[in-house]
Scaffold this active site. Structure first.
Site, PDB file in Angstrom:
ATOM      1  N   ARG A  87       0.839  -1.203   0.000  1.00 14.50           N
ATOM      2  CA  ARG A  87       0.000   0.000   0.000  1.00 14.50           C
ATOM      3  C   ARG A  87       0.877   1.257   0.000  1.00 14.50           C
ATOM      4  O   ARG A  87       0.437   2.322  -0.408  1.00 14.50           O
ATOM      5  CB  ARG A  87      -0.931   0.023   1.215  1.00 14.50           C
ATOM      6  CG  ARG A  87      -2.020   1.108   1.111  1.00 14.50           C
ATOM      7  CD  ARG A  87      -3.019   1.065   2.254  1.00 14.50           C
ATOM      8  NE  ARG A  87      -2.536   1.758   3.437  1.00 14.50           N
ATOM      9  CZ  ARG A  87      -2.365   1.204   4.629  1.00 14.50           C
ATOM     10  NH1 ARG A  87      -2.613  -0.085   4.801  1.00 14.50           N
ATOM     11  NH2 ARG A  87      -1.951   1.906   5.658  1.00 14.50           N
ATOM     12  N   TYR A 140     -11.427  19.251 -16.392  1.00  7.59           N
ATOM     13  CA  TYR A 140     -12.115  17.979 -16.599  1.00  7.59           C
ATOM     14  C   TYR A 140     -13.299  17.940 -15.633  1.00  7.59           C
ATOM     15  O   TYR A 140     -13.182  18.336 -14.470  1.00  7.59           O
ATOM     16  CB  TYR A 140     -11.136  16.842 -16.333  1.00  7.59           C
ATOM     17  CG  TYR A 140     -11.716  15.455 -16.437  1.00  7.59           C
ATOM     18  CD1 TYR A 140     -12.402  15.044 -17.576  1.00  7.59           C
ATOM     19  CD2 TYR A 140     -11.574  14.556 -15.393  1.00  7.59           C
ATOM     20  CE1 TYR A 140     -12.925  13.769 -17.673  1.00  7.59           C
ATOM     21  CE2 TYR A 140     -12.092  13.276 -15.479  1.00  7.59           C
ATOM     22  CZ  TYR A 140     -12.775  12.883 -16.616  1.00  7.59           C
ATOM     23  OH  TYR A 140     -13.300  11.623 -16.711  1.00  7.59           O
ATOM     24  N   ASP A 226      -2.670  19.963 -14.354  1.00  7.96           N
ATOM     25  CA  ASP A 226      -2.984  18.754 -15.100  1.00  7.96           C
ATOM     26  C   ASP A 226      -2.396  18.922 -16.502  1.00  7.96           C
ATOM     27  O   ASP A 226      -2.856  19.759 -17.289  1.00  7.96           O
ATOM     28  CB  ASP A 226      -4.499  18.557 -15.155  1.00  7.96           C
ATOM     29  CG  ASP A 226      -4.902  17.244 -15.801  1.00  7.96           C
ATOM     30  OD1 ASP A 226      -4.135  16.721 -16.631  1.00  7.96           O
ATOM     31  OD2 ASP A 226      -6.002  16.741 -15.497  1.00  7.96           O
ATOM     32  N   LYS A 251      -3.892   7.993 -20.373  1.00  5.46           N
ATOM     33  CA  LYS A 251      -3.894   8.608 -21.694  1.00  5.46           C
ATOM     34  C   LYS A 251      -2.565   8.349 -22.423  1.00  5.46           C
ATOM     35  O   LYS A 251      -2.212   7.213 -22.683  1.00  5.46           O
ATOM     36  CB  LYS A 251      -4.205  10.099 -21.550  1.00  5.46           C
ATOM     37  CG  LYS A 251      -5.396  10.417 -20.630  1.00  5.46           C
ATOM     38  CD  LYS A 251      -6.690   9.751 -21.028  1.00  5.46           C
ATOM     39  CE  LYS A 251      -7.919  10.288 -20.312  1.00  5.46           C
ATOM     40  NZ  LYS A 251      -7.985  10.008 -18.866  1.00  5.46           N
TER      41      LYS A 251
END
Length: 436
Positions: A87, A140, A226, A251
Site C-alpha cells: 500500500r 475535466y 494537469d 492517456k
C-alpha cells in the site's frame, strides 16, 4: 559495503550507480526509459523488471523493522525506509515513479490507481476546512465536480478564472480568494490549473500564475497543473513555474487504452504530504499496471510523435472543409493571447483537439455514428483514434450555463488522433462529414 548488500537507510538494495551521463552528455528521457531505476542483477539477471506480486516484504532484521516504523510514525526524522507493504510502495511502482520524474525534470513522483485518484488525494493533502482552491476553467468535469461538490461538504470553497487570464485578472482573482478564505477562517491552499483545458484546448499562462502567486500568497501554496493533454512530450510545466504536475497516465503515457492510472511529480517537499495521505488511504498503482506503464514509457516518444504528425495532417484537411465551423487545435491558434502562451510554454501542438461542426447535437451525432476507423469512446491518447461528444458525455454533469461559458457547445466533438495512417483517417472523416 559489499555490492548488493541491504542498506537499511534506503528503500532499495545498494546496486550499481545509475548511468545518466556519458562523457558529460546528459542522456535523454527516451534513452533512460530503457533501464533507469532498475538493475537486472537484483532480479536474477532479468532484462525487464519482474512483476512483484506481493502484499508485504520481509525485513532483514528486527532492528530494521523498528527503524522503518520509527520513520513511519515520525519518531525518527527522515520518513520510512525500505519496502514493507505494497500500500506504501513496491519495486514496480518505485521504478515507474523514478522514470516519470525523469520526463518532467522532477525530484520525485507518485503513482496512483487513476488520474482522478491522484487529483483527489493531492487536493485532500493540501486542503483544510475553510480553505479556498483557485482553479482555471475549464477543468475535466470530474475534477471540477470534486472541488465544487465533494470538497464543499468539508468547508472548502473555490474561485475560478478563465484559462487565458492575464496578470491583472489573476491578481484580482487571488485577492478575491484571499478575502474569501479569511472570511471562512482558512487560507488559499492551492492553485490548480489544467492546460490545455479539456475539451477546448484553452491554455493557461503558467508563468503569469506563478508571478501572481509569488506576489500575493505564501510560498506554501503550490501551483499544480494537469498536463495530460500535452505531457510528457509537448509541455514541461515545472520549467515554467508550476510546482506539481499531474497526469492521467491512462492517456498518452499508458497509450494503449488498456490500463487506468495517474501520477503527480514535483519537488520532494510537495510530494511528501501527498505520499503520507496515500499511505493512509491507499490508491497506489498496482504492480501489474506499473509494469505495463514501464513498457509504455519505452515508446511514449515514438507514439506521441506519430500521433502529433497525424493530427497536423488531419487538421489541415478539416480546417478547409465547408461543414467545419472551427478547430480547437493548438497548431492553428488564432487568438493572440493563446498564441503567446503556446510559443512560451509548448513544444508541440499535441494530437487531441476539438472539432466544431456547423449545426448542433444532431449533426455531431450523425458524424460520430458514421465513423468507421475512429472509435466512438471517451478518453484520449491511445494508439487508436477516438471521438466523443463532451456536452452529452464527459461534461454532461456540468451545468448547461457553465458549459456555454466554457465554450463546450452542442456542436463540439473532441477527437484524439492515434497512430493509424493519416490518409486513412482523412478518408474516414471525409465520408463521415458527408452524413452531416
Amino acid at each position: 559495503m559489499a555490492n548488493h548488500d541491504i542498506d537499511p537507510t534506503s528503500p532499495r538494495k545498494a546496486d550499481r550507480p545509475e548511468v545518466t551521463k556519458i562523457a558529460g552528455r546528459e542522456l535523454k528521457p527516451a534513452t533512460l526509459m530503457m533501464g533507469h531505476g532498475y538493475d537486472p542483477v537484483l532480479s536474477e539477471g532479468s532484462l525487464k523488471p519482474p512483476i512483484f506480486l506481493t502484499s508485504t516484504f520481509a525485513f532483514p532484521s528486527a532492528a530494521d523493522g523498528k527503524r522503518h516504523f520509527e520513520g513511519i510514525t515520525g519518531k525518527r526524522p527522515g520518513g520510512a525506509d525500505g519496502l514493507v507493504y505494497s500500500r506504501f510502495n513496491a519495486p514496480n511502482q518505485e521504478i515507474l515513479e523514478d522514470r516519470l520524474a525523469v520526463w518532467d525534470g522532477a525530484e520525485d513522483a507518485l503513482s496512483f490507481s487513476s488520474g482522478m485518484t491522484a487529483i483527489c488525494v493531492l487536493m485532500l493533502a493540501y486542503a483544510s476546512q475553510g480553505d479556498v482552491i483557485v482553479h482555471s476553467g475549464p477543468l475535466y468535469a470530474a475534477s471540477e465536480g470534486f472541488v465544487a461538490k465533494v470538497l464543499a461538504k468539508f468547508g472548502v470553497t473555490y474561485v475560478d478564472f478563465p484559462a487565458g487570464a492575464k496578470r491583472d485578472q489573476l491578481d484580482a482573482v487571488l485577492e478575491k480568494a484571499k478575502a474569501q478564505a479569511a472570511s471562512q477562517g482558512g487560507k488559499v491552499c492551492m492553485i490548480y490549473l489544467e492546460s490545455p483545458g479539456n475539451p477546448t484546448n484553452a491554455l493557461v499562462d503558467i508563468e503569469a500564475v506563478k508571478e501572481a502567486r509569488d506576489a500575493a500568497l505564501d510560498w506554501s501554496c503550490p501551483i499544480a497543473i494537469d498536463n495530460t493533454f500535452l505531457g510528457p512530450l509537448w509541455q514541461r510545466p515545472l520549467d515554467h513555474g508550476a510546482d506539481i504536475v499531474v497526469y492521467s497516465l491512462t492517456k498518452y503515457v499508458g497509450g494503449h487504452s488498456d490500463l487506468v492510472a495517474g501520477s503527480i511529480a514535483g519537488a520532494r517537499k510537495w510530494m511528501d504530504p501527498v505520499r503520507s495521505l496515500r499511505n493512509t488511504m491507499g490508491g497506489i498503482a498496482d504492480p501489474n499496471t506499473a509494469w505495463m506503464l514501464l513498457r509504455s514509457l519505452e515508446t511514449v516518444e515514438l507514439r506521441m510523435s506519430r500521433a502529433g504528425e497525424n493530427a497536423a495532417k488531419v487538421c489541415e484537411y478539416l480546417a478547409a472543409h465547408p461543414k467545419v465551423d472551427g478547430l480547437g487545435y493548438l497548431g492553428m491558434i488564432k487568438d493572440d493571447r493563446q498564441k503567446d502562451i503556446y510559443a512560451r510554454h509548448c513544444l508541440g501542438a499535441g494530437s487531441t483537439f476539438s472539432l466544431l461542426l456547423k449545426g448542433g447535437e444532431a449533426e455531431c451525432f450523425r458524424f460520430l455514428d458514421a465513423l468507421k476507423i475512429a472509435k466512438l469512446a471517451v478518453s484520449l491518447g491511445g494508439t487508436e483514434t477516438l471521438a466523443s461528444h463532451p456536452a452529452s458525455m464527459t461534461h454532461l454533469s456540468v451545468a448547461e450555463g457553465r458549459r456555454a461559458e466554457l465554450g463546450i457547445g452542442d456542436n463540439l466533438v473532441r477527437i484524439s488522433i492515434g497512430i493509424e495512417d493519416a490518409d486513412d483517417l482523412i478518408a474516414d472523416f471525409e465520408q463521415a462529414l458527408e452524413q452531416v
